[in-house]
Design an enzyme around this catalytic site. Sequence first.
Site, PDB file in Angstrom:
ATOM      1  N   GLY A  78      45.818  51.092   3.114  1.00 16.85           N
ATOM      2  CA  GLY A  78      44.461  50.947   2.567  1.00 16.85           C
ATOM      3  C   GLY A  78      43.461  51.079   3.703  1.00 16.85           C
ATOM      4  O   GLY A  78      43.614  50.444   4.739  1.00 16.85           O
ATOM      5  N   ARG A 135      49.156  56.180   1.514  1.00 18.66           N
ATOM      6  CA  ARG A 135      50.378  55.372   1.439  1.00 18.66           C
ATOM      7  C   ARG A 135      51.501  56.390   1.250  1.00 18.66           C
ATOM      8  O   ARG A 135      51.501  57.133   0.272  1.00 18.66           O
ATOM      9  CB  ARG A 135      50.315  54.417   0.247  1.00 18.66           C
ATOM     10  CG  ARG A 135      49.136  53.435   0.339  1.00 18.66           C
ATOM     11  CD  ARG A 135      49.287  52.300  -0.626  1.00 18.66           C
ATOM     12  NE  ARG A 135      48.068  51.503  -0.708  1.00 18.66           N
ATOM     13  CZ  ARG A 135      47.730  50.533   0.151  1.00 18.66           C
ATOM     14  NH1 ARG A 135      48.523  50.249   1.169  1.00 18.66           N
ATOM     15  NH2 ARG A 135      46.611  49.859  -0.018  1.00 18.66           N
ATOM     16  N   ASP A 154      50.323  45.544   7.181  1.00 21.31           N
ATOM     17  CA  ASP A 154      51.743  45.254   7.397  1.00 21.31           C
ATOM     18  C   ASP A 154      52.659  46.391   6.939  1.00 21.31           C
ATOM     19  O   ASP A 154      53.665  46.676   7.583  1.00 21.31           O
ATOM     20  CB  ASP A 154      52.145  43.904   6.787  1.00 21.31           C
ATOM     21  CG  ASP A 154      52.192  43.947   5.281  1.00 21.31           C
ATOM     22  OD1 ASP A 154      51.285  44.558   4.688  1.00 21.31           O
ATOM     23  OD2 ASP A 154      53.125  43.366   4.691  1.00 21.31           O
ATOM     24  N   THR A 178      42.900  46.134   8.057  1.00 19.56           N
ATOM     25  CA  THR A 178      43.107  45.869   6.631  1.00 19.56           C
ATOM     26  C   THR A 178      42.095  44.827   6.185  1.00 19.56           C
ATOM     27  O   THR A 178      41.821  43.877   6.932  1.00 19.56           O
ATOM     28  CB  THR A 178      44.534  45.346   6.324  1.00 19.56           C
ATOM     29  OG1 THR A 178      44.557  44.813   4.993  1.00 19.56           O
ATOM     30  CG2 THR A 178      44.992  44.250   7.267  1.00 19.56           C
ATOM     31  N   ASP A 231      42.632  42.701   4.029  1.00 20.38           N
ATOM     32  CA  ASP A 231      43.339  41.510   3.513  1.00 20.38           C
ATOM     33  C   ASP A 231      43.423  40.349   4.500  1.00 20.38           C
ATOM     34  O   ASP A 231      43.645  39.208   4.088  1.00 20.38           O
ATOM     35  CB  ASP A 231      44.766  41.892   3.095  1.00 20.38           C
ATOM     36  CG  ASP A 231      44.792  42.887   1.953  1.00 20.38           C
ATOM     37  OD1 ASP A 231      43.712  43.172   1.404  1.00 20.38           O
ATOM     38  OD2 ASP A 231      45.877  43.368   1.606  1.00 20.38           O
ATOM     39  N   ASP A 285      45.816  39.530   6.362  1.00 24.60           N
ATOM     40  CA  ASP A 285      47.092  38.844   6.185  1.00 24.60           C
ATOM     41  C   ASP A 285      48.079  39.110   7.319  1.00 24.60           C
ATOM     42  O   ASP A 285      49.287  39.125   7.089  1.00 24.60           O
ATOM     43  CB  ASP A 285      47.704  39.229   4.823  1.00 24.60           C
ATOM     44  CG  ASP A 285      47.894  40.736   4.692  1.00 24.60           C
ATOM     45  OD1 ASP A 285      47.375  41.493   5.542  1.00 24.60           O
ATOM     46  OD2 ASP A 285      48.565  41.161   3.747  1.00 24.60           O
ATOM     47  N   ARG A 345      45.587  41.517  -2.063  1.00 27.16           N
ATOM     48  CA  ARG A 345      46.982  41.633  -2.472  1.00 27.16           C
ATOM     49  C   ARG A 345      47.579  40.256  -2.720  1.00 27.16           C
ATOM     50  O   ARG A 345      47.251  39.627  -3.717  1.00 27.16           O
ATOM     51  CB  ARG A 345      47.779  42.409  -1.428  1.00 27.16           C
ATOM     52  CG  ARG A 345      48.865  43.239  -2.084  1.00 27.16           C
ATOM     53  CD  ARG A 345      49.763  43.896  -1.099  1.00 27.16           C
ATOM     54  NE  ARG A 345      49.144  45.004  -0.411  1.00 27.16           N
ATOM     55  CZ  ARG A 345      49.158  46.255  -0.856  1.00 27.16           C
ATOM     56  NH1 ARG A 345      49.735  46.557  -1.983  1.00 27.16           N
ATOM     57  NH2 ARG A 345      48.595  47.210  -0.178  1.00 27.16           N
TER      58      ARG A 345
HETATM   59  O1  F6P Z   1      45.739  46.297   1.498  1.00 28.71           O
HETATM   60  C1  F6P Z   1      44.415  46.549   1.183  1.00 28.71           C
HETATM   61  C2  F6P Z   1      44.210  46.588  -0.307  1.00 28.71           C
HETATM   62  O2  F6P Z   1      42.859  46.912  -0.534  1.00 28.71           O
HETATM   63  C3  F6P Z   1      44.622  45.333  -1.051  1.00 28.71           C
HETATM   64  O3  F6P Z   1      43.665  44.318  -0.978  1.00 28.71           O
HETATM   65  C4  F6P Z   1      44.829  45.878  -2.437  1.00 28.71           C
HETATM   66  O4  F6P Z   1      45.734  45.088  -3.163  1.00 28.71           O
HETATM   67  C5  F6P Z   1      45.415  47.234  -2.167  1.00 28.71           C
HETATM   68  O5  F6P Z   1      44.981  47.613  -0.886  1.00 28.71           O
HETATM   69  C6  F6P Z   1      45.023  48.303  -3.159  1.00 28.71           C
HETATM   70  O6  F6P Z   1      45.670  49.478  -2.793  1.00 28.71           O
HETATM   71  P1  F6P Z   1      45.402  50.894  -3.441  1.00 28.71           P
HETATM   72  O7  F6P Z   1      44.045  51.331  -3.005  1.00 28.71           O
HETATM   73  O8  F6P Z   1      46.481  51.744  -2.888  1.00 28.71           O
HETATM   74  O9  F6P Z   1      45.458  50.702  -4.909  1.00 28.71           O
END
Ligand code: F6P
Length: 321
Positions: free
Chosen positions: A10, A71, A102, A125, A127, A129, A171
């Site tokens: 992300g 991703r 992570d 990130t 998050d 985390d 997340r």
């Molecule tokens: O890891 C960052 C994040 O924005 C999380 O907070 C969220 O759950 C996820 O990515 C969403 O991912 P995507 O944009 O691939 O749906």
Amino acid sequence: MRIAILTSGGDAPGMNACIRSAVRVAKSLNWTVFGIKRGYRGLIYGELEEMGSRSVSNIIQRGGTILRASRCKEFETDEGLQQAKRTLEAFGIQALIVIGGDGSFHGAVALAKIWDGQIIGIPGTIDNDLVGTDITIGYDTAVNTAVWAIDKIRDTAEAQERYFLVEVMGREAGFIALDAGLSGGAEEVLVPEIHTDLGEIHKRLMQGKQRGKTSSIVIVAEGNHEGSAFEIASKLKKLCGSEYRVVVLGHIQRGGSPTARDRILATKLGAFAIDVLAEGKTGVMVGEVRGDLVTTPLEDTWKTKKPLDPYLLRLNTILET
Ligand code: F6P
């Protein structure tokens, strides 16, 4: 020295400031720098472009990432990893900088098992985390964006005397929810780290009503065991008959111009990553802990769960009355 930089997973506001800093510090040492497009996907497919100080002009204020991010499932396979290794060898890359969360660091550790070059992680990130840094790049901007939205929802909630559930990202981590909830004066904050009792939440909101509250905002972090904010709203409706409006902030939290705090953190960590490479280190994430720039083995950044601040959690339960 020939190094390559990628942004993965992300995207997070501040990634551009980090790329800028790493590129310019590396160029000051006369290193050759390549930018890899679309994270590990670009590494597999050889999408590398040489970067200079001018390729990172006018980006410190921009959200997203000029290198793009993705991703990449293919990178989780042996064939994907081998292909990535072949790309690094073909370009003569000696060190790789991975800016991400992570999932991206899991990928970096897998690559380190088959490739001899140095690998440094930079925590990017929203998050927050990751263990090994007080905050991650993008987190401060995401919290500020959530607070900006909560303030607006508060206006209409108060005008209409309504109850709102506001879902924030993160997340399975409640950092954004806790900080945004505290800063936005939310009545309740539901974080994945703490068991949610919906009956209890409703009871406390009704007690608030008896004390004269005419509207309430409940922040719901993604990853709550009771489900999404929409699912929680329908459970609350069944349980107590009350109507909760739902707002999912979603990807708005990932975009926008980074705050000064994120730009500074990103700039420091981008530069520190180069220092750490120059020292010959590998397999570590750079971070900032209580003002000090530190390194943490990549595996340790996710092995233990980063805890929410217990003081803030306690304070929140007092202030939300
Ligand atoms: O890891 C960052 C994040 O924005 C999380 O907070 C969220 O759950 C996820 O990515 C969403 O991912 P995507 O944009 O691939 O749906």
